[in-house]
Design a protein around this motif. Sequence first.
Motif, PDB file in Angstrom:
ATOM      1  N   UNK A  62      66.421  67.961 179.346  1.00 28.24           N
ATOM      2  CA  UNK A  62      65.044  68.206 180.157  1.00 28.24           C
ATOM      3  C   UNK A  62      64.760  69.417 180.375  1.00 28.24           C
ATOM      4  N   UNK A  63      63.904  70.337 180.151  1.00 32.66           N
ATOM      5  CA  UNK A  63      63.511  71.685 180.145  1.00 32.66           C
ATOM      6  C   UNK A  63      62.121  72.029 180.733  1.00 32.66           C
ATOM      7  N   UNK A  64      62.066  72.641 181.895  1.00 32.74           N
ATOM      8  CA  UNK A  64      60.734  72.728 182.355  1.00 32.74           C
ATOM      9  C   UNK A  64      60.004  73.706 181.622  1.00 32.74           C
ATOM     10  N   UNK A  65      58.701  73.681 181.165  1.00 30.93           N
ATOM     11  CA  UNK A  65      58.214  74.572 180.368  1.00 30.93           C
ATOM     12  C   UNK A  65      56.837  75.135 181.213  1.00 30.93           C
ATOM     13  N   UNK A  66      56.334  76.350 180.676  1.00 28.61           N
ATOM     14  CA  UNK A  66      55.110  76.793 181.163  1.00 28.61           C
ATOM     15  C   UNK A  66      54.450  77.518 180.000  1.00 28.61           C
ATOM     16  N   UNK A  67      52.959  77.232 180.026  1.00 29.61           N
ATOM     17  CA  UNK A  67      52.306  77.674 178.835  1.00 29.61           C
ATOM     18  C   UNK A  67      52.043  79.155 178.965  1.00 29.61           C
ATOM     19  N   UNK A  68      51.834  79.656 179.869  1.00 26.06           N
ATOM     20  CA  UNK A  68      51.187  81.275 180.154  1.00 26.06           C
ATOM     21  C   UNK A  68      52.447  82.219 179.602  1.00 26.06           C
ATOM     22  N   UNK A  69      52.101  82.812 178.607  1.00 31.69           N
ATOM     23  CA  UNK A  69      53.004  83.757 178.216  1.00 31.69           C
ATOM     24  C   UNK A  69      52.447  85.215 178.446  1.00 31.69           C
ATOM     25  N   UNK A  70      51.532  85.377 178.988  1.00 32.99           N
ATOM     26  CA  UNK A  70      51.001  86.730 179.449  1.00 32.99           C
ATOM     27  C   UNK A  70      52.016  87.628 180.080  1.00 32.99           C
ATOM     28  N   UNK A  71      52.192  88.885 179.371  1.00 35.93           N
ATOM     29  CA  UNK A  71      53.058  89.794 179.838  1.00 35.93           C
ATOM     30  C   UNK A  71      52.147  90.387 181.056  1.00 35.93           C
ATOM     31  N   UNK A  72      52.410  89.896 182.303  1.00 35.86           N
ATOM     32  CA  UNK A  72      51.301  90.506 183.295  1.00 35.86           C
ATOM     33  C   UNK A  72      51.615  91.822 183.585  1.00 35.86           C
ATOM     34  N   UNK A  73      52.733  92.392 183.753  1.00 36.89           N
ATOM     35  CA  UNK A  73      53.105  93.720 183.705  1.00 36.89           C
ATOM     36  C   UNK A  73      52.212  94.504 182.972  1.00 36.89           C
ATOM     37  N   UNK A  75      49.662  93.809 181.197  1.00 35.35           N
ATOM     38  CA  UNK A  75      48.150  93.666 181.399  1.00 35.35           C
ATOM     39  C   UNK A  75      47.703  94.391 182.720  1.00 35.35           C
ATOM     40  N   UNK A  76      48.452  94.591 183.644  1.00 37.55           N
ATOM     41  CA  UNK A  76      48.117  95.342 184.828  1.00 37.55           C
ATOM     42  C   UNK A  76      48.128  96.837 184.282  1.00 37.55           C
ATOM     43  N   UNK A  77      49.150  97.325 183.620  1.00 37.48           N
ATOM     44  CA  UNK A  77      49.207  98.751 183.250  1.00 37.48           C
ATOM     45  C   UNK A  77      48.051  99.091 182.328  1.00 37.48           C
ATOM     46  N   UNK A  80      44.641  99.378 184.409  1.00 38.85           N
ATOM     47  CA  UNK A  80      44.727 100.732 185.126  1.00 38.85           C
ATOM     48  C   UNK A  80      44.440 101.813 184.155  1.00 38.85           C
ATOM     49  N   UNK A  81      44.557 101.814 182.825  1.00 42.37           N
ATOM     50  CA  UNK A  81      44.236 103.001 181.991  1.00 42.37           C
ATOM     51  C   UNK A  81      43.205 102.811 181.100  1.00 42.37           C
ATOM     52  N   UNK A  82      42.255 101.862 181.517  1.00 42.17           N
ATOM     53  CA  UNK A  82      40.717 101.789 180.736  1.00 42.17           C
ATOM     54  C   UNK A  82      39.784 103.010 181.355  1.00 42.17           C
TER      55      UNK A  82
END
Length: 82
Positions: A62-73, A75-77, A80-82
């Motif tokens: 039994x393995x808990x999963x999550x679907x959001x593979x976003x690299x949040x760090x 993305x935030x970086x 801020x560089x836009x």
Amino acid sequence: MNFPPERKDIKWTRQSVRLYDGHVVPGIDPMERKYYWITGSPLEAGEENTDRWAIENDYVSIMPLRLDLTDKAELEKRKHNQ
């Protein structure tokens, strides 16, 4: 959840990440469309307490999963560089 043919017990597991020899097998489906079946054999044994290890050792995994593979760090970086 993964079920082996013969079961000893249930294990909470994490995802196994392994290297495979990797083969791509081309085919044609019943509607005559091309498809590619990606297959392979593992190059190493599953690490203990992973889903693959559990199945190889006759445990239900039994393995808990999550679907959001976003690299949040990252993305935030980038925001801020836009």
